[in-house]
Scaffold this active site. Structure first.
Site, PDB file in Angstrom:
ATOM      1  CB  ILE A  84      -0.947  -0.029   1.232  1.00  0.00           C
ATOM      2  CG1 ILE A  84      -1.896  -1.242   1.124  1.00  0.00           C
ATOM      3  CG2 ILE A  84      -1.735   1.261   1.355  1.00  0.00           C
ATOM      4  CD1 ILE A  84      -2.654  -1.554   2.408  1.00  0.00           C
ATOM      5  CE1 TYR A 142      -1.264  -4.128  11.832  1.00  0.00           C
ATOM      6  CE2 TYR A 142      -3.485  -5.057  11.834  1.00  0.00           C
ATOM      7  CZ  TYR A 142      -2.518  -4.261  11.249  1.00  0.00           C
ATOM      8  OH  TYR A 142      -2.807  -3.610  10.076  1.00  0.00           O
ATOM      9  CE  LYS A 152      -1.242  -0.412  11.732  1.00  0.00           C
ATOM     10  NZ  LYS A 152      -0.615   0.588  10.864  1.00  0.00           N
TER      11      LYS A 152
END
Ligand SMILES: NC(=O)c1ccc[n+]([C@@H]2O[C@H](COP(=O)([O-])OP(=O)(O)OC[C@H]3O[C@@H](n4cnc5c(N)ncnc54)[C@H](OP(=O)(O)O)[C@@H]3O)[C@@H](O)[C@H]2O)c1
Length: 294
Positions: free
Chosen positions: A14, A160, A164
């Site tokens: 990305i 994770y 985040k």
């Protein structure tokens, strides 16, 4: 002189698609990654568009010493218009980096440190912006931030998401603190894409909690569906967050490229205060840099 943009983890996935979008929008792009030949290939692709010359800087963003060296180097170059903190990682097994759980380092402390080091350059380059890349996995996160890592078993997907979530709360907090400075701060949720990150780590049931493991075939199918898209589509939210100057600061740009409300925990004052304290505590003791190369 061209406005400058830095995209971390910008040599693949990305991040590279985000860098291509920003190069097309006229920015002189710097992409950061670990692997020099991948970096060279990314620069070739970026320069093939015929815009401002792109460059690669090599740094392992899982090392806070390397992040510090990178940040000091870019900061010394003066004005910066855009910083896209795109780096992210999920770990199958519990890993430590300089004594801290790895997800928390890569997904939160690393981008927070780079942003802090580049704030003078961003303030010199106003109107400028910071974009922090987030994920839908924040909804499954534990919401306690007394320590870098909560007690209990290690489940990579949830850890994770928790790192985040810390980063999303930090993003919205930073946006509020920088309001009026000319530096706007946004989060971008790419939705999902087939990339190195998802191909490697989303195949093993051990990344989810025992409760979700019972439903693994369903969960895995959902992962596969949600990460089947192209990285070029997933980059849309970051590109819009970085380039749409009509956005008021502190937005979360969703996978469709429009502002969406953040998960409630990211705006909870207790979460924000705990994340701020934990971030300050870790970033005041980062290791001394050895240097970065290009
Ligand atoms: N893919 C998805 O479905 C998805 C969904 C939601 C959110 N996200 C978020 O979107 C962002 C990009 O995800 P992605 O799937 O494109 O990731 P990815 O496949 O891991 O991205 C690959 C890029 O990251 C670089 N990279 C990886 N670790 C690095 C490190 N420690 N230091 C420097 N560069 C590093 C790689 O370069 P080198 O190999 O040269 O280091 C390469 O340029 C992440 O923040 C991720 O959490 C992704």
């Amino acid at each position: 002189m061209a406005r400058k943009a830095v995209i971390t983890a910008g040599t693949g996935g990305i991040g590279l698609e985000t860098a291509l979008g920003l190069a097309k929008a006229g920015y002189a792009v710097t992409v950061v990654g670990r692997n020099a030949s991948r970096g060279a290939q990314a620069v070739d692709r970026l320069n093939a568009g015929g815009g401002e010359p792109a460059r690669f800087l090599q740094a392992d963003l899982s090392s806070l010493a390397e992040v510090r060296a990178l940040g000091e180097r870019i900061a010394a170059e003066g004005e910066l218009a855009v910083l896209v903190n795109n780096v992210g990682a999920m770990f199958e097994d519990r890993t430590e980096l300089d004594g801290v759980e790895a997800s928390f380092v890569v997904n939160h402390l690393s981008p927070a440190l780079l942003t802090e080091l580049l704030l003078p350059a961003l303030k010199a380059g106003t109107p400028s912006r910071v974009v922090n890349v987030t994920t839908g996995a924040v909804v499954l996160a534990k919401k306690t931030f007394d320590h870098a890592e909560p007690p209990g078993g290690y489940y990579g997907f949830h850890w994770y998401g928790r790192a985040k979530l810390a980063n999303l709360a930090h993003t919205l907090d930073l946006a509020a603190r920088l309001r009026g400075s000319g530096v706007s701060v946004h989060a971008a949720d790419p939705g999902g894409a087939a990339t190195d990150m998802t191909d490697g780590t989303m195949r093993k049931s051990k990344i989810v909690s025992p409760a979700l493991r019972l439903l693994w075939p369903l969960v895995r199918r959902k992962f596969e569906r949600s990460t089947a898209g192209a990285a070029s589509d997933a980059a849309k939210s970051s590109i819009i967050a970085a380039t749409d100057h009509t956005l008021p600061t502190g937005q979360l740009i969703g996978p469709q490229g429009t502002p969406v409300p953040p998960v409630a925990a990211a705006t909870d004052p207790r979460v924000i205060t705990a994340v701020r304290r934990l971030t300050d505590q870790h970033l005041t003791h980062t290791p001394v840099p050895d240097g970065v190369s290009n």
